[in-house]
Design a protein around this motif. Structure first.
Motif, PDB file in Angstrom:
ATOM      1  N   ALA A   1      40.715  40.592  45.433  1.00 43.01           N
ATOM      2  CA  ALA A   1      40.955  40.640  43.987  1.00 43.01           C
ATOM      3  C   ALA A   1      41.489  42.013  43.597  1.00 43.01           C
ATOM      4  O   ALA A   1      41.317  42.994  44.313  1.00 43.01           O
ATOM      5  CB  ALA A   1      39.666  40.373  43.219  1.00 43.01           C
ATOM      6  N   TYR A   2      42.133  42.036  42.465  1.00 46.22           N
ATOM      7  CA  TYR A   2      42.417  43.288  41.755  1.00 46.22           C
ATOM      8  C   TYR A   2      41.285  43.336  40.736  1.00 46.22           C
ATOM      9  O   TYR A   2      41.386  42.783  39.645  1.00 46.22           O
ATOM     10  CB  TYR A   2      43.784  43.163  41.104  1.00 46.22           C
ATOM     11  CG  TYR A   2      44.281  44.351  40.306  1.00 46.22           C
ATOM     12  CD1 TYR A   2      43.600  45.566  40.261  1.00 46.22           C
ATOM     13  CD2 TYR A   2      45.471  44.244  39.601  1.00 46.22           C
ATOM     14  CE1 TYR A   2      44.103  46.636  39.541  1.00 46.22           C
ATOM     15  CE2 TYR A   2      45.984  45.309  38.865  1.00 46.22           C
ATOM     16  CZ  TYR A   2      45.294  46.497  38.841  1.00 46.22           C
ATOM     17  OH  TYR A   2      45.786  47.549  38.117  1.00 46.22           O
ATOM     18  N   PRO A   3      40.146  43.942  41.122  1.00 43.74           N
ATOM     19  CA  PRO A   3      38.903  43.665  40.395  1.00 43.74           C
ATOM     20  C   PRO A   3      38.936  44.043  38.914  1.00 43.74           C
ATOM     21  O   PRO A   3      38.474  43.262  38.078  1.00 43.74           O
ATOM     22  CB  PRO A   3      37.851  44.475  41.141  1.00 43.74           C
ATOM     23  CG  PRO A   3      38.530  45.242  42.194  1.00 43.74           C
ATOM     24  CD  PRO A   3      39.956  44.807  42.285  1.00 43.74           C
TER      25      PRO A   3
ATOM     26  N   HIS B   1      31.800  33.914  37.680  1.00 43.47           N
ATOM     27  CA  HIS B   1      31.738  34.871  38.785  1.00 43.47           C
ATOM     28  C   HIS B   1      32.660  34.392  39.895  1.00 43.47           C
ATOM     29  O   HIS B   1      32.630  33.214  40.257  1.00 43.47           O
ATOM     30  CB  HIS B   1      30.311  34.992  39.333  1.00 43.47           C
ATOM     31  CG  HIS B   1      29.376  35.691  38.378  1.00 43.47           C
ATOM     32  ND1 HIS B   1      28.135  36.125  38.753  1.00 43.47           N
ATOM     33  CD2 HIS B   1      29.511  36.033  37.069  1.00 43.47           C
ATOM     34  CE1 HIS B   1      27.532  36.707  37.714  1.00 43.47           C
ATOM     35  NE2 HIS B   1      28.353  36.658  36.686  1.00 43.47           N
ATOM     36  N   HIS B   2      33.471  35.309  40.410  1.00 40.91           N
ATOM     37  CA  HIS B   2      34.342  34.966  41.537  1.00 40.91           C
ATOM     38  C   HIS B   2      34.029  35.908  42.684  1.00 40.91           C
ATOM     39  O   HIS B   2      33.877  37.106  42.490  1.00 40.91           O
ATOM     40  CB  HIS B   2      35.817  35.084  41.146  1.00 40.91           C
ATOM     41  CG  HIS B   2      36.739  34.316  42.063  1.00 40.91           C
ATOM     42  ND1 HIS B   2      36.826  34.572  43.406  1.00 40.91           N
ATOM     43  CD2 HIS B   2      37.580  33.285  41.823  1.00 40.91           C
ATOM     44  CE1 HIS B   2      37.702  33.730  43.959  1.00 40.91           C
ATOM     45  NE2 HIS B   2      38.170  32.944  43.017  1.00 40.91           N
ATOM     46  N   ARG B   3      33.951  35.345  43.849  1.00 39.70           N
ATOM     47  CA  ARG B   3      33.561  36.124  45.013  1.00 39.70           C
ATOM     48  C   ARG B   3      34.787  36.661  45.751  1.00 39.70           C
ATOM     49  O   ARG B   3      35.844  36.035  45.727  1.00 39.70           O
ATOM     50  CB  ARG B   3      32.777  35.178  45.925  1.00 39.70           C
ATOM     51  CG  ARG B   3      32.080  35.849  47.065  1.00 39.70           C
ATOM     52  CD  ARG B   3      31.198  34.837  47.786  1.00 39.70           C
ATOM     53  NE  ARG B   3      30.817  35.375  49.071  1.00 39.70           N
ATOM     54  CZ  ARG B   3      30.123  34.717  49.972  1.00 39.70           C
ATOM     55  NH1 ARG B   3      29.738  33.463  49.738  1.00 39.70           N
ATOM     56  NH2 ARG B   3      29.808  35.283  51.119  1.00 39.70           N
TER      57      ARG B   3
ATOM     58  N   PHE C   1      31.306  38.219  33.231  1.00 44.59           N
ATOM     59  CA  PHE C   1      32.555  37.892  33.909  1.00 44.59           C
ATOM     60  C   PHE C   1      32.726  38.901  35.023  1.00 44.59           C
ATOM     61  O   PHE C   1      33.032  40.060  34.776  1.00 44.59           O
ATOM     62  CB  PHE C   1      33.720  37.962  32.912  1.00 44.59           C
ATOM     63  CG  PHE C   1      33.520  37.022  31.748  1.00 44.59           C
ATOM     64  CD1 PHE C   1      33.915  35.700  31.839  1.00 44.59           C
ATOM     65  CD2 PHE C   1      32.896  37.461  30.591  1.00 44.59           C
ATOM     66  CE1 PHE C   1      33.705  34.828  30.778  1.00 44.59           C
ATOM     67  CE2 PHE C   1      32.687  36.590  29.527  1.00 44.59           C
ATOM     68  CZ  PHE C   1      33.094  35.269  29.618  1.00 44.59           C
ATOM     69  N   LYS C   2      32.495  38.447  36.240  1.00 44.33           N
ATOM     70  CA  LYS C   2      32.367  39.419  37.329  1.00 44.33           C
ATOM     71  C   LYS C   2      33.090  38.995  38.598  1.00 44.33           C
ATOM     72  O   LYS C   2      33.128  37.816  38.935  1.00 44.33           O
ATOM     73  CB  LYS C   2      30.892  39.589  37.701  1.00 44.33           C
ATOM     74  CG  LYS C   2      30.094  40.423  36.732  1.00 44.33           C
ATOM     75  CD  LYS C   2      28.696  40.647  37.291  1.00 44.33           C
ATOM     76  CE  LYS C   2      27.785  41.240  36.230  1.00 44.33           C
ATOM     77  NZ  LYS C   2      26.379  41.015  36.572  1.00 44.33           N
ATOM     78  N   ILE C   3      33.578  40.004  39.304  1.00 42.36           N
ATOM     79  CA  ILE C   3      34.015  39.834  40.684  1.00 42.36           C
ATOM     80  C   ILE C   3      32.870  40.350  41.550  1.00 42.36           C
ATOM     81  O   ILE C   3      32.415  41.488  41.357  1.00 42.36           O
ATOM     82  CB  ILE C   3      35.297  40.654  40.958  1.00 42.36           C
ATOM     83  CG1 ILE C   3      36.419  40.259  39.991  1.00 42.36           C
ATOM     84  CG2 ILE C   3      35.730  40.503  42.409  1.00 42.36           C
ATOM     85  CD1 ILE C   3      36.828  38.807  40.058  1.00 42.36           C
TER      86      ILE C   3
ATOM     87  N   LEU D   1      39.200  37.357  33.286  1.00 41.36           N
ATOM     88  CA  LEU D   1      38.088  36.409  33.139  1.00 41.36           C
ATOM     89  C   LEU D   1      37.501  36.497  31.728  1.00 41.36           C
ATOM     90  O   LEU D   1      37.192  35.476  31.105  1.00 41.36           O
ATOM     91  CB  LEU D   1      37.003  36.671  34.185  1.00 41.36           C
ATOM     92  CG  LEU D   1      37.374  36.369  35.645  1.00 41.36           C
ATOM     93  CD1 LEU D   1      36.221  36.747  36.577  1.00 41.36           C
ATOM     94  CD2 LEU D   1      37.745  34.899  35.852  1.00 41.36           C
ATOM     95  N   GLU D   2      37.364  37.729  31.230  1.00 39.65           N
ATOM     96  CA  GLU D   2      36.867  37.898  29.857  1.00 39.65           C
ATOM     97  C   GLU D   2      37.797  37.244  28.847  1.00 39.65           C
ATOM     98  O   GLU D   2      37.349  36.636  27.873  1.00 39.65           O
ATOM     99  CB  GLU D   2      36.726  39.389  29.522  1.00 39.65           C
ATOM    100  CG  GLU D   2      35.451  39.990  30.041  1.00 39.65           C
ATOM    101  CD  GLU D   2      35.396  41.505  29.835  1.00 39.65           C
ATOM    102  OE1 GLU D   2      36.011  42.003  28.866  1.00 39.65           O
ATOM    103  OE2 GLU D   2      34.754  42.177  30.652  1.00 39.65           O
ATOM    104  N   GLU D   3      39.100  37.369  29.092  1.00 40.59           N
ATOM    105  CA  GLU D   3      40.070  36.745  28.185  1.00 40.59           C
ATOM    106  C   GLU D   3      39.929  35.226  28.210  1.00 40.59           C
ATOM    107  O   GLU D   3      40.077  34.564  27.180  1.00 40.59           O
ATOM    108  CB  GLU D   3      41.500  37.148  28.562  1.00 40.59           C
ATOM    109  CG  GLU D   3      41.834  38.584  28.174  1.00 40.59           C
ATOM    110  CD  GLU D   3      43.220  39.033  28.638  1.00 40.59           C
ATOM    111  OE1 GLU D   3      43.466  40.241  28.622  1.00 40.59           O
ATOM    112  OE2 GLU D   3      44.032  38.167  29.040  1.00 40.59           O
TER     113      GLU D   3
END
Lengths: 151, 84
Positions: free
Chosen positions: A50-52, A78-80, A3-5, A59-61
């Motif tokens: 984002a507030y990364p 993944h969000h860019r 789960f990543k920015i 995202l993990e939640e």
């Protein structure tokens, strides 16, 4: 699974490979894409901020919610952030499961939830101006009153 | 006491900083923080009323009590996820 920015293009093939195991008969992959025409205006490009730290936690939640609600365990989102040209993917969600039904349902739920609770913002840049876009009408289901005051 | 507050998106752009300091009475609640921000940073404007507040990476309500070392962020209406 992850789960990543991220601040560059999203590698959807890698995302799919990351979630797929021998137990799976389906992968449902969703991509949200920068659109040229929005609210009657022509978009030149989009900018995402984002507030990364918090976004990755949210995202993990969502991944955990998918496990509980749909029984799917192999999920990657993944969000860019940064500048996106028209046609580029801002977000990709991959859900792998033994059968397609849960994968479709989980994928749809994930993008709906992401738009409600994950602290990421989009700015539309037009040829003659720009605007940050916010939620239209409905604030997050996870309202402050419900989530707050536990310590 | 003094708290650091993180700003994003429209708020960051309107104030011209991603982080501001706000001066508060001791043991403030989130509602006090919002009132102080409104007074000390008029550039935040009326949009503050529709923002949420996150403390230590979780959304909290207006009665939540703040501590000096909390990480506080003002969360404007979110809009991730692309054109879909």
């Amino acid at each position: 699974v992850s789960f990543k920015i991220v601040d560059g293009p999203i590698d959807v093939a890698a995302l799919n490979a990351e979630v797929l195991t021998d137990y799976d008969g389906a992968i449902c992959t969703f991509q949200g894409v920068a659109r040229r025409y929005s609210r009657g205006r022509e978009v030149v490009h989009l900018e995402y901020e984002a507030y990364p730290e918090m976004a990755e936690r949210k995202l993990e939640e969502i991944g955990e919610e998918l496990r509980v609600k749909f029984g799917v365990e192999r999920v990657a989102i993944h969000h860019r952030t940064g500048v996106l040209e028209i046609g580029e993917a801002s977000v990709a969600i991959a859900v792998a499961s033994p059968h397609r039904k849960e994968a479709f349902a989980a994928c749809q739920y994930a993008i709906d939830r992401l738009k409600q609770v994950v602290p990421i913002w989009k700015k539309e840049v037009w040829s003659n101006g720009e605007q940050w876009i916010g939620w239209e009408g409905t604030p997050p289901a996870e309202a402050p009153a419900a989530a707050g005051d536990r310590r | 006491m003094t708290m650091q507050v993180r700003l994003f998106a429209s708020f960051r752009q309107d104030v011209g900083a991603g982080r501001v300091e706000v001066t508060l009475e001791d043991s403030p609640r989130v509602r006090d923080l919002l009132a102080a921000l409104r007074a000390q940073y008029p550039a935040l404007g009326p949009g503050l009323a529709s923002a949420m507040v996150a403390v230590n990476l979780e959304y909290v309500g207006p009665d939540y009590r703040l501590h000096e070392d909390d990480e506080v962020a003002i969360i404007p209406p979110v809009s991730g996820g692309g054109g879909a």
